[in-house]
Design an enzyme around this catalytic site. Sequence first.
Site, PDB file in Angstrom:
ATOM      1  N   SER C  51      16.483  17.401   9.262  1.00 42.16           N
ATOM      2  CA  SER C  51      17.781  17.998   9.571  1.00 42.16           C
ATOM      3  C   SER C  51      18.469  17.075  10.543  1.00 42.16           C
ATOM      4  O   SER C  51      17.820  16.240  11.167  1.00 42.16           O
ATOM      5  CB  SER C  51      17.556  19.373  10.213  1.00 42.16           C
ATOM      6  OG  SER C  51      18.786  19.992  10.503  1.00 42.16           O
ATOM      7  N   ARG C 296      16.512  16.070   2.005  1.00 42.37           N
ATOM      8  CA  ARG C 296      16.260  17.499   1.773  1.00 42.37           C
ATOM      9  C   ARG C 296      17.546  18.108   1.287  1.00 42.37           C
ATOM     10  O   ARG C 296      18.618  17.787   1.807  1.00 42.37           O
ATOM     11  CB  ARG C 296      15.788  18.160   3.074  1.00 42.37           C
ATOM     12  CG  ARG C 296      15.381  19.612   2.951  1.00 42.37           C
ATOM     13  CD  ARG C 296      14.029  19.748   2.256  1.00 42.37           C
ATOM     14  NE  ARG C 296      13.546  21.123   2.286  1.00 42.37           N
ATOM     15  CZ  ARG C 296      13.777  22.034   1.345  1.00 42.37           C
ATOM     16  NH1 ARG C 296      14.491  21.721   0.294  1.00 42.37           N
ATOM     17  NH2 ARG C 296      13.298  23.261   1.459  1.00 42.37           N
ATOM     18  N   THR C 332      20.503  26.026  11.602  1.00 43.52           N
ATOM     19  CA  THR C 332      19.358  26.404  12.418  1.00 43.52           C
ATOM     20  C   THR C 332      19.580  27.708  13.172  1.00 43.52           C
ATOM     21  O   THR C 332      18.715  28.589  13.167  1.00 43.52           O
ATOM     22  CB  THR C 332      19.013  25.278  13.401  1.00 43.52           C
ATOM     23  OG1 THR C 332      18.793  24.081  12.669  1.00 43.52           O
ATOM     24  CG2 THR C 332      17.766  25.616  14.200  1.00 43.52           C
ATOM     25  N   CYS C 478      17.384  11.551  -7.765  1.00 48.58           N
ATOM     26  CA  CYS C 478      16.200  11.698  -6.920  1.00 48.58           C
ATOM     27  C   CYS C 478      16.219  10.618  -5.842  1.00 48.58           C
ATOM     28  O   CYS C 478      16.318   9.440  -6.162  1.00 48.58           O
ATOM     29  CB  CYS C 478      14.933  11.570  -7.754  1.00 48.58           C
ATOM     30  SG  CYS C 478      13.442  11.450  -6.739  1.00 48.58           S
ATOM     31  N   CYS C 501       7.315  11.874  -4.160  1.00 49.87           N
ATOM     32  CA  CYS C 501       8.174  13.032  -3.907  1.00 49.87           C
ATOM     33  C   CYS C 501       8.276  13.372  -2.429  1.00 49.87           C
ATOM     34  O   CYS C 501       7.268  13.387  -1.710  1.00 49.87           O
ATOM     35  CB  CYS C 501       7.626  14.231  -4.682  1.00 49.87           C
ATOM     36  SG  CYS C 501       8.612  15.732  -4.549  1.00 49.87           S
ATOM     37  N   CYS C 504      12.434  17.366  -1.619  1.00 50.27           N
ATOM     38  CA  CYS C 504      13.811  17.707  -1.282  1.00 50.27           C
ATOM     39  C   CYS C 504      14.369  18.798  -2.175  1.00 50.27           C
ATOM     40  O   CYS C 504      15.296  19.480  -1.781  1.00 50.27           O
ATOM     41  CB  CYS C 504      14.698  16.462  -1.305  1.00 50.27           C
ATOM     42  SG  CYS C 504      15.100  15.847  -2.948  1.00 50.27           S
ATOM     43  N   CYS C 507      15.954  17.687  -7.681  1.00 53.16           N
ATOM     44  CA  CYS C 507      15.765  17.651  -9.136  1.00 53.16           C
ATOM     45  C   CYS C 507      15.774  19.056  -9.720  1.00 53.16           C
ATOM     46  O   CYS C 507      16.378  19.300 -10.774  1.00 53.16           O
ATOM     47  CB  CYS C 507      14.476  16.929  -9.506  1.00 53.16           C
ATOM     48  SG  CYS C 507      12.993  17.606  -8.748  1.00 53.16           S
TER      49      CYS C 507
END
Lengths: 314, 248, 532
Positions: C51, C296, C332, C478, C501, C504, C507
């Site tokens: 983040s 993400r 958050t 991706c 991977c 996130c 996909c």
Amino acid sequence: MSRILIIGEHDGRALSIATAKCVSCAKAIGGGDIDIAVFGNGLDGIAAEAAALESVARVIAVNAPHLGAPVAANWAPEAVALAGGYSHILGASSTLGRDLMPRIAALLGVNQVSDIMEVAGPYAFKRPIYAGNAIVDVECAEERTVVATVRAASWPAAAAGGAGAVEQRAASGTAAAHTRYIGLASEGGERPDLQSATRVVSGGRALGSEENFKLIYSLADRLGAGVGASRAAVDAGYCPNDMQVGQTGKIIAPDLYIAVGISGAIQHITGIKDAGTIVAINKDSEAPIFEVADIGLVGDLFQIIPELERLLGE
Amino acid sequence: MKILVGIKRVVDYNVRVRVLPDGSGVDTDGVKMSVNPFDEIALEAALRIREAGQAEEVIVVSIGGDECQQQLRTGLAMGADRAIQVQTGARLQPLNLAQAFMKIIERESPGLVILGKQAIDDDNSQTGQMLAALWDRPQATFVSKIALSGSTATVTREVDSGLETVEVDLPAVVTVDLRLNEPRFVKLPDIMKAKRKPLDVLPLDALGVAVDSNVRISRFAPPAQRARGVMVGDAAQLVQELRNRGLV
Amino acid sequence: MSEREIMEYDVVVVGAGPAGLSCAIRLKQCKPELTVAVIEKSSEIGAHILSGAVIEPGPLDRLLPGWRDDPPPVCIPVERDEIWLLSRSGRRRLPTPPQQKNHGNFIVSLGAMCGWLAQRAEALGVDVFPGYAASGIRFTGDGAVGGVIIGDMGVGRDGQPKDSYVQGIEIHARVTVFGEGVRGHLSKQLIRRFELDRDADPQTYGIGMKELWRVQPGKSQPGLVQHTAGWPLDSHTYGGSFIYHLDKDRIALGFVCGLDYQDPDFVPFEAFQQFKHHPMVRALLEGGEILSAGARAITEGGYQSLPKTEMPGALLVGDCAGTLNVPKIKGTHQAMKSGMLAAEHIAETGAAEGFDAKLRASEVVRELYKVRNIRPAFYKGFWRGFIRAAIETVTAGKLPTTLKVHADDTALRKRAGYTAPDRRWVERDLPPRDRLASVYFAATAHDEDQPVHLQILQPDICATRCVEEYGNPCTRFCPANVYEMVEGTSGRALQINAANCVHCKTCDIKDPYQIINWVTPEGGSGPNYQNM
């Protein structure tokens, strides 16, 4: 003034090149005599080889039946018996050296410096930690014996041309009853093991098929090299997983690494960053591997590899 | 028979290790710490020996500050019966570590001591061998197979030229290599059980080990960056270059 | 396979993010005798948290008064805000809208903060279990959620148990709180099963990509918060950047692209890298080094896309439901508030029922309501969006209309008949050179000998329809280069580099055929973000 004793390494038939590398390191430490001790059973040829290395003053050969196999519990007391008067005792950072030298150090009541890469002074060395991701400067107290192993990939082999004297000595100890050497199953015949080979040829996805990988095997056999592969080649099914070199495969440090058709993603480079010389053959001149290769050749691997093999055979 | 397994708290092997800009050490701020991977293999080997009925108790030992209790609890969760922390704030070198371990051996009289072949931080590969020397017992290093039979152990060692078979009388020190086993995962309920297993804290000075070393690390630096080398035009030039460098 | 071992708790929380951890802490504060477990698939708390992040401290002040005396490891008070509109080589300073005034807020590493929250949770008696992935849901006899099933570990790629095999246990709980974050794989199943989104618009997402840099001394101005819009995006692709200046010569910078973009050949990672080459950003980064990188997805649907957040035996908190405030680019405080509210509700009633109504009446949803039209306003392009956003801001969302939110997977245009805008992108030379190099800095790790966790539900589409219609966009959207179309012996086929991977979920979201189903790999797998 330094006086250095190298514990020689051999397989019963010939002196290991690792010992010649220890001599180079000993020369860098500088000072006075460089002696080599060899322990074994039937050492004449080996002792002579050691004496013929340049800069070696003396070879101390300790022959005894129980010293024929490299059992640390038997060799260490012999080294300790000879240690008096030496400022440094060196061994190779081979499996033999790594097994033996710490036992010697503990018997002498000192710590050991593992994997010397560089000598900054008679009591100052550089060595890798965190798998080579950091290099540390190590300082040794001058009043204690320095026991150390020498990192093979960092040192050239000392040349022949010396004329050291060979001394025979009796073994000072007897066989440690608690350890019995049974035998060695050599990997000979087949290719050298990828993890410990001094030369490696690796293939990447550009090979295009499992069938084409025979180009790599063939070149490797010509060089007496081990064979590796990039992750992409393994994922594509061209070769088994245990051939993978890289961050998630094997991390190796051969003297010579030839990367064929490998683009050089950082994950692969992580596996070979400590190799002595990296050669890259790739048809893409922009491939990242050329940023780290010591020798690069841009071209078609399908023409270059057979040509290389032919030329190396001459 | 008791088996002692040494475990070390190290920077997790997935962490991208970085040298601090002032060269005083490696950046461990907020970094994940784990049991040294080779030590997990050592513990797995000990657990399998116990499960085969050839040992009664597996004790995990770690030498360091109270943070290493986290790793000892992991060892207990994997299945060790008891844990011992030799408490010290000093960063010990292998000889002191071996001396401290020797004190534990004197207290526990194990039949087998199993260690990882090296810690992935210092990469020394010394402690096991030094311990065997101080104990005047056999050392079986870089082991990829262990078979116990009565009071002997037959091991296979991975050496440069192949696989060596050695027989040692117990008690002995074994250091383990990667291919010995694949350590088990920890079951969640075992984490809870581990909280109730005994963990003894023994201060280092109470054991009578003086901290000193003839070897000192003075500075840390990042590795030299590999740079672009020379380009050659064809296979013939490549072979020439390799020959010039004495590589073929 | 033997019957699974069972552990019982009053409440099990899935996910150790800000929502889940706040919930766990609040539960123990309200009712210390409750037994609470938090399970987390990453190897260490914070390892999968990515983040910006600038956070509003309000919920922290409520949850942990006195936190300012013992703050999380990376926590820098905001000093200044800057908003920039970038062109290829220039920039124009824009006035800071009220949602972006960050006085009183803090720049944090959310990952480090989660580690810090987890310690506080454990001190209160919460059992926190990193390294364990909830791979399935346990249903009770009457079809209610009764806990979760932990994934088996030590399973080979062929599905067979390896030497290290350990069967996953079942965790039984009276209430299960799902705090999986954006596009959680279990929440996805629950939303479908209980039709939780029946009365909501589809959720819409963005992909957030971030790098943590150590720059040359003097370049970072700690406390400076910068946001940009404009170049390198075109006016029909939503998104922008953030640059947060930390201490110790560190800068956190990142880029968000709305996943409702139309261009099938668009590469979000490339847009991020282009942004770094704008003169303003390049000046900051030159001579520095990358410490960490990752990506993400974020939720952008807000109020309209919020599903029902309760079902028998379970609730959804945080971005599992989608509580992020888009114009503030902050989720958050919302996640924490929703987690705390859930805790208070459970402590009071012992059940999930009634939570959704409380959430909708709370300041969490009030906040979402106020800004509900801002993101959808940008469907008509940047400038119309900008104007509508300004109006919505000035009227504090009180206008009577509510714009509809659209799905992302239907936004992609087919290659035939589509012309991408001239992006005017530049030559790049700052690291990382490509996605594979970027993934290296995510320190993502998956045991390669495990089942592939990216399930392609109809694999024949890839080499037949998709290649024609969209040109296999998964190979482009991706951020970790998981998907590749490779020439095999039998023609082109999809190769899945599952080990790359970074979890996130892009996909799962953006695939135009919706045939990619992300499921959790073995516990402990995935990124190992540090201070992200």
